[in-house]
Design a protein around this motif. Sequence first.
Motif, PDB file in Angstrom:
ATOM      1  N   GLN A  50       0.821  -1.208   0.000  1.00 46.39           N
ATOM      2  CA  GLN A  50       0.000   0.000   0.000  1.00 46.39           C
ATOM      3  C   GLN A  50       0.858   1.262   0.000  1.00 46.39           C
ATOM      4  O   GLN A  50       0.553   2.228  -0.706  1.00 46.39           O
ATOM      5  CB  GLN A  50      -0.926  -0.013   1.220  1.00 46.39           C
ATOM      6  CG  GLN A  50      -2.020  -1.068   1.149  1.00 46.39           C
ATOM      7  CD  GLN A  50      -2.738  -1.247   2.470  1.00 46.39           C
ATOM      8  OE1 GLN A  50      -2.144  -1.081   3.564  1.00 46.39           O
ATOM      9  NE2 GLN A  50      -4.023  -1.592   2.412  1.00 46.39           N
ATOM     10  N   LEU A  51       1.933   1.258   0.782  1.00 51.79           N
ATOM     11  CA  LEU A  51       2.821   2.428   0.809  1.00 51.79           C
ATOM     12  C   LEU A  51       3.471   2.644  -0.553  1.00 51.79           C
ATOM     13  O   LEU A  51       3.543   3.777  -1.051  1.00 51.79           O
ATOM     14  CB  LEU A  51       3.889   2.244   1.894  1.00 51.79           C
ATOM     15  CG  LEU A  51       4.960   3.338   1.984  1.00 51.79           C
ATOM     16  CD1 LEU A  51       4.340   4.713   2.211  1.00 51.79           C
ATOM     17  CD2 LEU A  51       5.965   3.023   3.107  1.00 51.79           C
ATOM     18  N   ASP A  56       3.580   5.783  -5.578  1.00 48.27           N
ATOM     19  CA  ASP A  56       3.424   5.890  -7.034  1.00 48.27           C
ATOM     20  C   ASP A  56       2.347   6.913  -7.397  1.00 48.27           C
ATOM     21  O   ASP A  56       2.532   7.736  -8.299  1.00 48.27           O
ATOM     22  CB  ASP A  56       3.028   4.530  -7.625  1.00 48.27           C
ATOM     23  CG  ASP A  56       4.224   3.669  -8.004  1.00 48.27           C
ATOM     24  OD1 ASP A  56       5.350   4.210  -8.091  1.00 48.27           O
ATOM     25  OD2 ASP A  56       4.018   2.464  -8.217  1.00 48.27           O
ATOM     26  N   ARG A  57       1.223   6.847  -6.699  1.00 51.53           N
ATOM     27  CA  ARG A  57       0.117   7.763  -7.007  1.00 51.53           C
ATOM     28  C   ARG A  57       0.467   9.208  -6.672  1.00 51.53           C
ATOM     29  O   ARG A  57       0.087  10.135  -7.399  1.00 51.53           O
ATOM     30  CB  ARG A  57      -1.141   7.319  -6.247  1.00 51.53           C
ATOM     31  CG  ARG A  57      -1.678   5.960  -6.698  1.00 51.53           C
ATOM     32  CD  ARG A  57      -2.855   5.514  -5.838  1.00 51.53           C
ATOM     33  NE  ARG A  57      -4.011   6.354  -6.064  1.00 51.53           N
ATOM     34  CZ  ARG A  57      -5.114   6.308  -5.311  1.00 51.53           C
ATOM     35  NH1 ARG A  57      -5.179   5.474  -4.259  1.00 51.53           N
ATOM     36  NH2 ARG A  57      -6.143   7.100  -5.573  1.00 51.53           N
ATOM     37  N   ALA A  88       7.093  12.066  -3.290  1.00 49.85           N
ATOM     38  CA  ALA A  88       7.867  13.196  -3.804  1.00 49.85           C
ATOM     39  C   ALA A  88       9.276  12.764  -4.182  1.00 49.85           C
ATOM     40  O   ALA A  88       9.810  13.163  -5.224  1.00 49.85           O
ATOM     41  CB  ALA A  88       7.900  14.306  -2.759  1.00 49.85           C
ATOM     42  N   LEU A  89       9.893  11.944  -3.330  1.00 52.01           N
ATOM     43  CA  LEU A  89      11.236  11.451  -3.635  1.00 52.01           C
ATOM     44  C   LEU A  89      11.233  10.635  -4.929  1.00 52.01           C
ATOM     45  O   LEU A  89      12.139  10.744  -5.760  1.00 52.01           O
ATOM     46  CB  LEU A  89      11.758  10.600  -2.482  1.00 52.01           C
ATOM     47  CG  LEU A  89      11.972  11.306  -1.145  1.00 52.01           C
ATOM     48  CD1 LEU A  89      12.328  10.293  -0.064  1.00 52.01           C
ATOM     49  CD2 LEU A  89      13.056  12.375  -1.251  1.00 52.01           C
ATOM     50  N   ARG A  90      10.195   9.833  -5.108  1.00 52.02           N
ATOM     51  CA  ARG A  90      10.096   9.007  -6.316  1.00 52.02           C
ATOM     52  C   ARG A  90       9.932   9.885  -7.565  1.00 52.02           C
ATOM     53  O   ARG A  90      10.375   9.500  -8.660  1.00 52.02           O
ATOM     54  CB  ARG A  90       8.926   8.036  -6.176  1.00 52.02           C
ATOM     55  CG  ARG A  90       8.825   7.022  -7.298  1.00 52.02           C
ATOM     56  CD  ARG A  90       7.932   5.859  -6.889  1.00 52.02           C
ATOM     57  NE  ARG A  90       8.602   4.986  -5.928  1.00 52.02           N
ATOM     58  CZ  ARG A  90       8.051   3.912  -5.374  1.00 52.02           C
ATOM     59  NH1 ARG A  90       6.799   3.567  -5.698  1.00 52.02           N
ATOM     60  NH2 ARG A  90       8.722   3.165  -4.516  1.00 52.02           N
ATOM     61  N   ALA A  91       9.342  11.048  -7.411  1.00 53.24           N
ATOM     62  CA  ALA A  91       9.180  11.973  -8.529  1.00 53.24           C
ATOM     63  C   ALA A  91      10.429  12.822  -8.766  1.00 53.24           C
ATOM     64  O   ALA A  91      10.432  13.668  -9.672  1.00 53.24           O
ATOM     65  CB  ALA A  91       7.974  12.879  -8.280  1.00 53.24           C
ATOM     66  N   GLY A  92      11.457  12.619  -7.951  1.00 50.51           N
ATOM     67  CA  GLY A  92      12.688  13.386  -8.114  1.00 50.51           C
ATOM     68  C   GLY A  92      12.671  14.737  -7.438  1.00 50.51           C
ATOM     69  O   GLY A  92      13.521  15.591  -7.720  1.00 50.51           O
ATOM     70  N   GLY A 156      -3.364   2.430  -9.291  1.00 51.71           N
ATOM     71  CA  GLY A 156      -2.610   1.728 -10.323  1.00 51.71           C
ATOM     72  C   GLY A 156      -1.728   2.617 -11.168  1.00 51.71           C
ATOM     73  O   GLY A 156      -0.958   2.119 -12.005  1.00 51.71           O
ATOM     74  N   ALA A 157      -1.821   3.947 -10.984  1.00 50.60           N
ATOM     75  CA  ALA A 157      -1.002   4.873 -11.774  1.00 50.60           C
ATOM     76  C   ALA A 157       0.477   4.681 -11.467  1.00 50.60           C
ATOM     77  O   ALA A 157       0.855   4.382 -10.328  1.00 50.60           O
ATOM     78  CB  ALA A 157      -1.409   6.310 -11.480  1.00 50.60           C
TER      79      ALA A 157
END
Length: 519
Positions: A50-51, A56-57, A88-92, A156-157
């Motif tokens: 879930q995290l 991702d979302r 946010a970290l995943r988005a850079g 799922g995004a």
Amino acid sequence: MTAAVPSNTADALLAREDFGTLSEMLAAWAAERPDHPAVIEGGHVLSYAQLDARADRVAAALQRDGAKHSIAIVSYSCVDYVAAYAGALRAGLAVAPLPPSATPEQIAGMAQDSDAGHLFWDAPNAAALAGIAAGLPGKRIRFDNAEFETWLAPAGAKPAPVAITPQMPFNIIYSSGTTGTPKGIVQPHGMRWLHMQRATAYGYDRDAVTLLSTPLYSNTTLVSLFPTLAGGGTAVLMAKFEVEAYLELAQNHRVTHTMLVPVQYRRIMAHPAFDRFDLSAFRAKFCTSAPFAAALKADILKRWPGKLIEFYGMTEGGGTCILIADEHPGKLHTVGPAAPGHDIRLIGEDGREVAPGEIGEIVGHSGAIMTDYHKQPGKTAEAEWYAPDGRRFIRTGDMGRFDADGFLQLMDRRKDMIISGGFNIYPSDLEAVLREHPAVYDVAVVGVPSEAWGETPVAFVVKAPGQAATAEEILAWANARLGKMQRLSAVVFREVLPRSAIGKVLKRELRDEYAKVPA
């Protein structure tokens, strides 16, 4: 003989010597143990699957919005705080976690300084900041109502992949502001990765359960939160610290790790029901952020199972000292030796290293070091010291000295040192004497202006329950035990000492308070 690299995917990622990211670790644990709880707060639980999906979302939504640079968060601890951080970290993007304890104007200033385009907040902070909405980032999303769920990208995004490098900013941690305008400390991904790898030595593994009751905007908390998640364990968050609730959570969740500041340890150990709680699952307890009295450490070692480990260092990074208290019971008055691979030195006012055994300002170098103070090159330069070989050290502003075994003993903040009649007086020395008086529960010594001496020490004392000693009696008792140049000019009683959210005594407030007392 070199140990074999673990065959498990997530463990192998963390064990590798080159660079990795928290985002990779979350994805690996989500694949390996999707149903294991990653974050718990109250009745809210996010599993690793879930995290990871929520991150991702968040990342996809930020990319959809065209987010750049950073996000800001001003909220009390909750599971979606962690999800927004991870996304946010995943988005850079970098994350600027802001202290709710700051004034609305300070929060707006920090948000603007961080270049955040999005602000995530909760209901209490949304209400507190309503009057300065124009000074906040344009996109504002509430965690604790339908706003966050509506704003997220669809289930799922997946975000567009972003290549993260060690030099990219991970977060911007703002200094407490207790010594002036808060500064944005830019910590890179490489620094955080070193923190996560270092923590494996303290048992942050897939079976770890870490109880965190300090706020998520503080580096004190984050140096335990991220290693817990990187190791596949469970982080249990408290939105607000309360002693009995903490002990109940520790018992019920079979907590193995915790990070607390000294004032929390003091309150826990003083709780009359402490010994009735089952804390036998504890492997390690950590402490940082404020002076930690040797007597309190000794009491914890005696009554609370598991190791006791004190970290001394700066949010800015540089050098760290580590005291493993149970292994060095004769060194409880110190913060330990330099951590492996860390270089700690002492320098004088002239910027040169002091002679062995002398007191100097503590400076440190390691691979874990801030990039800079955000948009403040002058302040960055003030915080740096360069060794003759060109290596960059961070100045701590703390005074200390090494003993013959290389253990560092802290004295005081350089700005808190009292110069009376030309002599240097270290408040910590006076505080140590005062704590021996049975009527003194808590104490802070500050320097106040004096026509005769330039400065003179004054003690602010919180009396122990049931004690009837007068200020004059404590003053006379202490001065009989202090050196002639150390003697206190006054003892002032207080119900509590003013502290920051992570337990640091706000000595500037005490100095200002004393200045307003009629002569």
